[in-house]
Design a protein around this motif. Structure first.
Motif, mmCIF file in Angstrom:
data_model
loop_
_atom_site.group_PDB
_atom_site.id
_atom_site.type_symbol
_atom_site.label_atom_id
_atom_site.label_comp_id
_atom_site.label_asym_id
_atom_site.label_seq_id
_atom_site.Cartn_x
_atom_site.Cartn_y
_atom_site.Cartn_z
ATOM 1 N N ASP A 213 27.264 23.632 -73.402
ATOM 2 C CA ASP A 213 26.985 24.465 -72.317
ATOM 3 C C ASP A 213 26.710 23.584 -70.865
ATOM 4 O O ASP A 213 27.151 23.786 -69.836
ATOM 5 C CB ASP A 213 25.808 25.256 -72.259
ATOM 6 N N ILE A 214 26.184 22.432 -71.266
ATOM 7 C CA ILE A 214 25.784 21.471 -70.114
ATOM 8 C C ILE A 214 27.375 20.810 -69.716
ATOM 9 O O ILE A 214 27.772 20.733 -68.467
ATOM 10 C CB ILE A 214 25.117 19.977 -70.475
ATOM 11 N N ALA A 215 28.403 20.558 -70.724
ATOM 12 C CA ALA A 215 29.826 20.059 -70.564
ATOM 13 C C ALA A 215 30.431 21.162 -69.753
ATOM 14 O O ALA A 215 31.101 20.738 -68.548
ATOM 15 C CB ALA A 215 30.564 19.565 -71.728
ATOM 16 N N LEU A 216 30.297 22.552 -70.049
ATOM 17 C CA LEU A 216 31.048 23.389 -69.125
ATOM 18 C C LEU A 216 30.404 23.658 -67.785
ATOM 19 O O LEU A 216 31.259 24.053 -66.814
ATOM 20 C CB LEU A 216 30.745 25.078 -69.842
ATOM 21 N N CYS A 217 29.171 23.493 -67.603
ATOM 22 C CA CYS A 217 28.549 23.392 -66.371
ATOM 23 C C CYS A 217 29.085 22.250 -65.511
ATOM 24 O O CYS A 217 29.105 22.452 -64.248
ATOM 25 C CB CYS A 217 27.014 23.418 -66.429
ATOM 26 N N VAL A 218 28.909 21.197 -65.860
ATOM 27 C CA VAL A 218 29.509 19.997 -65.117
ATOM 28 C C VAL A 218 30.816 20.227 -64.886
ATOM 29 O O VAL A 218 31.502 20.120 -63.736
ATOM 30 C CB VAL A 218 29.323 18.612 -66.147
ATOM 31 N N THR A 219 31.764 20.944 -65.699
ATOM 32 C CA THR A 219 33.062 21.130 -65.490
ATOM 33 C C THR A 219 33.071 22.084 -64.348
ATOM 34 O O THR A 219 34.100 22.108 -63.442
ATOM 35 C CB THR A 219 33.741 21.764 -66.699
ATOM 36 N N GLY A 220 32.437 23.157 -64.458
ATOM 37 C CA GLY A 220 32.370 24.175 -63.437
ATOM 38 C C GLY A 220 31.955 23.556 -61.931
ATOM 39 O O GLY A 220 32.206 23.864 -60.954
ATOM 40 N N THR A 221 31.032 22.605 -61.898
ATOM 41 C CA THR A 221 30.870 21.989 -60.904
ATOM 42 C C THR A 221 31.759 21.041 -60.164
ATOM 43 O O THR A 221 32.189 21.164 -59.011
ATOM 44 C CB THR A 221 29.577 20.912 -60.742
ATOM 45 N N LEU A 222 32.571 20.467 -60.966
ATOM 46 C CA LEU A 222 33.720 19.500 -60.401
ATOM 47 C C LEU A 222 34.901 20.665 -59.887
ATOM 48 O O LEU A 222 35.591 20.317 -58.898
ATOM 49 C CB LEU A 222 34.258 18.795 -61.580
ATOM 50 N N ILE A 223 35.184 21.620 -60.798
ATOM 51 C CA ILE A 223 36.053 22.580 -60.307
ATOM 52 C C ILE A 223 35.663 23.163 -59.087
ATOM 53 O O ILE A 223 36.505 23.141 -58.004
ATOM 54 C CB ILE A 223 36.419 23.865 -61.210
ATOM 55 N N SER A 224 34.526 23.618 -58.785
ATOM 56 C CA SER A 224 34.120 24.062 -57.545
ATOM 57 C C SER A 224 34.277 23.027 -56.258
ATOM 58 O O SER A 224 34.830 23.316 -55.328
ATOM 59 C CB SER A 224 32.690 24.635 -57.361
ATOM 60 N N CYS A 225 33.738 21.831 -56.454
ATOM 61 C CA CYS A 225 34.030 20.637 -55.620
ATOM 62 C C CYS A 225 35.602 20.461 -54.961
ATOM 63 O O CYS A 225 35.940 20.497 -54.050
ATOM 64 C CB CYS A 225 33.404 19.669 -55.983
ATOM 65 N N GLU A 226 36.215 20.486 -55.998
ATOM 66 C CA GLU A 226 37.822 20.185 -55.703
ATOM 67 C C GLU A 226 38.313 21.286 -55.123
ATOM 68 O O GLU A 226 39.037 21.070 -53.982
ATOM 69 C CB GLU A 226 38.622 19.923 -57.109
ATOM 70 N N ASN A 227 38.207 22.462 -55.573
ATOM 71 C CA ASN A 227 38.820 23.580 -54.928
ATOM 72 C C ASN A 227 38.294 23.955 -53.536
ATOM 73 O O ASN A 227 38.869 24.553 -52.513
ATOM 74 C CB ASN A 227 38.722 24.842 -55.994
ATOM 75 N N ALA A 228 36.826 23.667 -53.272
ATOM 76 C CA ALA A 228 36.292 23.908 -51.983
ATOM 77 C C ALA A 228 37.030 23.167 -50.890
ATOM 78 O O ALA A 228 37.101 23.199 -49.829
ATOM 79 C CB ALA A 228 34.926 23.531 -52.164
ATOM 80 N N ILE A 229 37.301 21.874 -51.300
ATOM 81 C CA ILE A 229 38.106 20.837 -50.381
ATOM 82 C C ILE A 229 39.335 21.275 -50.184
ATOM 83 O O ILE A 229 39.720 21.468 -49.079
ATOM 84 C CB ILE A 229 38.104 19.408 -51.183
ATOM 85 N N VAL A 230 40.201 21.656 -51.293
ATOM 86 C CA VAL A 230 41.585 22.491 -50.783
ATOM 87 C C VAL A 230 41.332 23.643 -49.635
ATOM 88 O O VAL A 230 42.163 23.650 -49.115
ATOM 89 C CB VAL A 230 42.357 22.678 -52.186
ATOM 90 N N ILE A 231 40.445 24.358 -50.182
ATOM 91 C CA ILE A 231 40.277 25.499 -49.341
ATOM 92 C C ILE A 231 39.927 25.204 -47.866
ATOM 93 O O ILE A 231 40.446 25.815 -46.793
ATOM 94 C CB ILE A 231 39.134 26.442 -49.962
ATOM 95 N N ALA A 232 38.921 24.309 -47.756
ATOM 96 C CA ALA A 232 38.742 23.724 -46.310
ATOM 97 C C ALA A 232 40.014 23.258 -45.671
ATOM 98 O O ALA A 232 39.981 23.329 -44.501
ATOM 99 C CB ALA A 232 37.471 22.817 -46.591
ATOM 100 N N ILE A 233 40.605 22.391 -46.253
ATOM 101 C CA ILE A 233 41.730 21.657 -45.564
ATOM 102 C C ILE A 233 42.676 22.780 -45.045
ATOM 103 O O ILE A 233 43.183 22.633 -44.139
ATOM 104 C CB ILE A 233 42.443 20.944 -46.749
ATOM 105 N N LEU A 234 43.020 23.829 -45.899
ATOM 106 C CA LEU A 234 43.969 24.583 -45.741
ATOM 107 C C LEU A 234 43.317 25.653 -44.708
ATOM 108 O O LEU A 234 44.169 26.245 -43.632
ATOM 109 C CB LEU A 234 44.349 25.811 -47.055
#
Length: 323
Positions: A41-62
């Motif tokens: 569950d920790i691994a999935l939560c960390v993965t979710g955090t990384l996913i959120s950060c990456e895609n938030a950057i993409v959305i902000a740029i666009l």
């Protein structure tokens, strides 16, 4: 309801709400001491955090770059939104699993994750269709008709995915019948199989479209190339890029799709974790493949970070493989 079903069900209170590997649920209650957090569950939560950060950057740029409004950037933005929601869903699932475990939260969480990951897969298919059309209808691609078609496609994708995410709330769940649960509680076995088969059909369609893209690219290279050797290298590089995209997509999602078809809630939970984690990693890889490789997005990212653009990026020609 038997303890065996409680311990072997893949998800506790949501599709991605996993049971503890021990003999009890990881939910806190006034009468029980807190149970150790499951490392998966920790691994999935960390993965979710990384996913959120990456895609938030993409959305902000666009969002803050007015020049990035072409159809391909609309699709990249839609994919980033889907993956962002998936990342947030994984984080919320972790919080709900260990702090708030109710039936309503279960259904909300599962609905969000089904909608988000379904939208992610379908947006990847939409990007593939856009690539195909950009080559097949090269002369008419940059028209208002293409823009309209793109927005219609995005709207239909999200309407379909929202409908899929609403099904658990509408009663399509196994909360009242544990024996009908799939590896992803509270999704029923039949629903999980239907989603997995749909994924396989999407993958087959993507393979067919990329095969057609390769054929068109080779045909164009033969027709317009003067420097045959140079064009052969360029076309081969493009085919290699498409192969990497397909292989990555398959490696991430195929194990989970196949396992969802053959397994149910009685199977060992460790296999569910082992197939779910690569599937979630698809949303980590998507921004790298579809956004950060694009030269226009790279320029905006460099400008936002350091106020300058490296010459090798600004002079680099844009190709279909950059999308």
């Amino acid at each position: 309801m038997s303890n065996q079903l409680q311990n072997t069900s893949a998800f506790n209170s949501a599709t991605w709400d996993f049971q503890d590997l021990g003999n009890s649920s990881p939910v806190r209650t006034p009468e029980m001491r807190p149970v150790a957090v499951n490392p998966w569950d920790i691994a999935l939560c960390v993965t979710g955090t990384l996913i959120s950060c990456e895609n938030a950057i993409v959305i902000a740029i666009l969002f803050y770059t007015p020049t990035l409004r072409a159809p391909m950037f609309v699709l990249i933005g839609s994919l980033a939104v889907a993956d962002l929601l998936a990342g947030i869903g994984l984080i919320l699932n972790f919080v709900f699993t260990y702090m708030l475990n109710t039936e309503f939260v279960t259904l909300i969480s599962v609905g969000l994750l089904i909608a988000a990951f379904s939208a992610s897969v379908l947006n990847i298919l939409a990007i593939t269709v856009d690539r195909y059309l950009s080559l097949y209808n090269a002369l008419t691609y940059h028209t208002e008709r293409t823009v309209t078609f793109t927005y219609v496609m995005v709207i239909l994708i999200w309407l379909l995915c929202i409908a899929l995410g609403s099904l658990p709330l509408l009663g399509w769940n196994c909360l009242r019948d544990e024996s009908s649960c799939s590896i992803c509680r509270p999704v029923t076995k039949n629903n999980a199989v239907a989603l997995a088969v749909t994924f396989l059909l999407v993958f087959a369609l993507m393979m067919q479209l990329y095969l057609q893209i390769c054929k068109i690219a080779f045909r164009h290279a033969q027709q317009i190339a003067v420097q045959h050797h140079f064009m052969a290298i360029s076309t081969t590089k493009g085919v290699s890029t498409l192969s990497i995209i397909l292989c990555t997509f398959a490696l991430c999602w195929m194990p989970f799709a196949m396992y969802s078809i053959v397994a149910d809630s009685s199977y060992p939970i460790i296999y569910t974790y082992a197939t779910v984690l690569p599937a979630t990693c698809s949303s980590v890889i998507n921004p790298i493949i579809y956004a950060f490789r694009n030269p226009d997005i790279q320029k905006s990212l460099w400008l936002a970070c350091c106020g300058c653009v490296p010459s090798n990026i600004s002079l680099r020609p844009r190709t279909s493989s950059d999308v």
